[in-house]
Motif scaffolding. Structure first.
Motif, short mmCIF file in Angstrom:
data_model
loop_
_atom_site.label_atom_id
_atom_site.label_comp_id
_atom_site.label_asym_id
_atom_site.label_seq_id
_atom_site.Cartn_x
_atom_site.Cartn_y
_atom_site.Cartn_z
N TYR A 1 0.72 -1.23 -0.05
CA TYR A 1 0.00 -0.05 0.06
C TYR A 1 0.97 1.32 0.02
N VAL A 2 0.46 2.25 -0.94
CA VAL A 2 0.96 3.43 -0.94
C VAL A 2 0.06 4.60 -0.86
N GLY A 3 0.17 5.68 -0.08
CA GLY A 3 -0.85 6.73 0.10
C GLY A 3 -0.30 7.69 -1.12
N HIS A 4 -1.25 8.60 -1.17
CA HIS A 4 -1.22 9.81 -2.37
C HIS A 4 -1.50 11.13 -1.64
N TYR A 5 -1.09 12.17 -2.24
CA TYR A 5 -1.43 13.59 -2.03
C TYR A 5 -3.37 13.62 -2.12
N ALA A 6 -3.67 14.38 -1.14
CA ALA A 6 -5.28 14.50 -1.29
C ALA A 6 -5.45 15.63 -0.14
N VAL A 7 -6.40 16.66 -0.92
CA VAL A 7 -6.86 17.71 -0.10
C VAL A 7 -7.29 17.55 1.24
N ASP A 8 -7.19 18.53 2.04
CA ASP A 8 -7.56 18.53 3.30
C ASP A 8 -9.20 18.48 3.19
N PRO A 9 -10.02 17.72 4.06
CA PRO A 9 -11.49 17.77 3.80
C PRO A 9 -12.13 19.21 4.23
N ILE A 10 -11.71 19.86 5.02
CA ILE A 10 -12.11 21.07 5.51
C ILE A 10 -11.83 22.27 4.33
N ARG A 11 -10.67 22.31 3.77
CA ARG A 11 -10.41 22.98 2.65
C ARG A 11 -11.51 22.48 1.55
N ALA A 12 -11.56 21.32 1.27
CA ALA A 12 -12.47 20.74 0.05
C ALA A 12 -13.76 21.12 0.24
N VAL A 13 -14.36 21.24 1.56
CA VAL A 13 -15.78 21.74 1.85
C VAL A 13 -15.52 23.07 1.40
#
Ligand code: AMP
Ligand code: FE
Ligand code: FE
Ligand code: ZN
Length: 285
Positions: free
Chosen positions: A164-176
């Motif tokens: 398993y490797v993770g990846h960049y993703a936006v913070d959910p608060i910023r996404a909202v």
């Protein structure tokens, strides 16, 4: 009225084209379906044309990959946002790009032990699709390592696996905030999917609500029973929109269209709040 507000096409990790998905929704007896591919909206046009042709309601949507804290993957549904909004596009494009590098790395690691290649993964995905573990799962099926995606996720592809490797993703608060700024309606997808792994702390819900979260997806097969109770009381306290959905992925998952549905009054609230794009062919609710 049968309303299912969460479904994927092969623009991400579903197995049907957007038009086929809309056809399947009509065949399943749905009155309204939402197309919510991961991190992109390139299926909207085809889905809208199919919905007009077939005469079924369509809510254009998207499921945004987010990362809370150090590495907790969470998903935010967005309905009716402006698909050309640059700030939102920047984030989803970053996630899609990061997903490609991450998938390559996972395939390298898996290929040390199993007969899969990057080309084989490519053969399992439509051109330009948002790449995810489901495509690697399909490569493992094609190679005869596992019999279906479920088995792949239970073994080689679990988040605990050494591949398993993770990846960049936006913070959910910023996404909202980004979804609201793009005229969209942010709904937290399967927030209490405890069988998939850890879920966010109550404080994160509060922060997302403060940032403008408008709804929570409660009737979803991955939400735990106690989690649904928590979400129900959260929604009552904050006056949130409540949805129920299938999270259909074609033959990629056992989830069936319409297995959970959303009340017409809740869809009404989504249609009122969403100003960034237009729904298609939705009759009287
Ligand atoms: P990723 O975002 O690439 O880490 O992969 C997560 C995606 O895999 C989610 O969008 C799910 O739709 C899908 N997924 C998660 N668990 C399973 C499972 N057991 N079987 C099939 N698909 C799954
Ligand atoms: Fe998915
Ligand atoms: Fe999801
Ligand atoms: Zn989904």
């Amino acid at each position: 009225m049968l309303i299912d507000l969460h479904a994927h096409s092969n623009v991400s990790d579903g197995t049907e084209t957007p038009a086929q998905l809309v056809g399947a929704a009509a065949a399943a007896g749905l009155d309204v379906v939402a197309l919510t591919d991961h991190d992109q909206t390139s299926g909207w046009g085809e889905a809208a044309a199919a919905a007009r042709r077939i005469g079924i309601g369509l809510v254009p949507g998207m499921e945004i990959s987010c990362k809370a804290g150090r590495g907790l993957s969470v998903h935010l549904l967005s309905y009716l946002h402006d698909p050309t909004n640059e700030d939102l596009l920047e984030e989803i494009n970053k996630a899609r790009d990061a997903r490609i590098h991450r998938a390559r790395r996972m395939v390298e690691l898996i290929a040390e032990d199993y007969p899969i290649t990057w080309d084989l993964v490519g053969e399992q995905s439509a051109p330009g699709a948002t790449l995810g573990r489901p495509h690697i799962a399909d490569a493992l099926v094609a190679a005869g390592v596992v019999s279906d995606r479920s088995e792949a996720f239970a073994t080689v592809l679990t988040s605990h696996s050494r591949y398993y490797v993770g990846h960049y993703a936006v913070d959910p608060i910023r996404a909202v905030e980004l979804v609201r700024a793009a005229g969209g309606v942010p709904v937290f997808a399967h927030p209490m999917a405890e069988m998939r792994g850890r879920v966010v702390a109550p404080a994160v819900f509060d922060d997302m609500i403060d940032a403008g979260l408008l709804g929570v997806e409660i009737a979803h097969r991955d939400n735990s029973v106690s989690g649904r109770e928590f979400l129900g009381s959260l929604a009552r306290r904050h006056g949130l929109i409540v949805t129920g959905s299938s999270d259909y992925h074609g033959v990629g998952k056992p989830n069936r269209l319409g297995e959970n549905t959303t009340e017409p009054a809740m869809l009404e609230r989504i249609l009122e709040a969403g100003t960034g794009s237009a729904p298609v062919a939705i009759g009287n609710l």
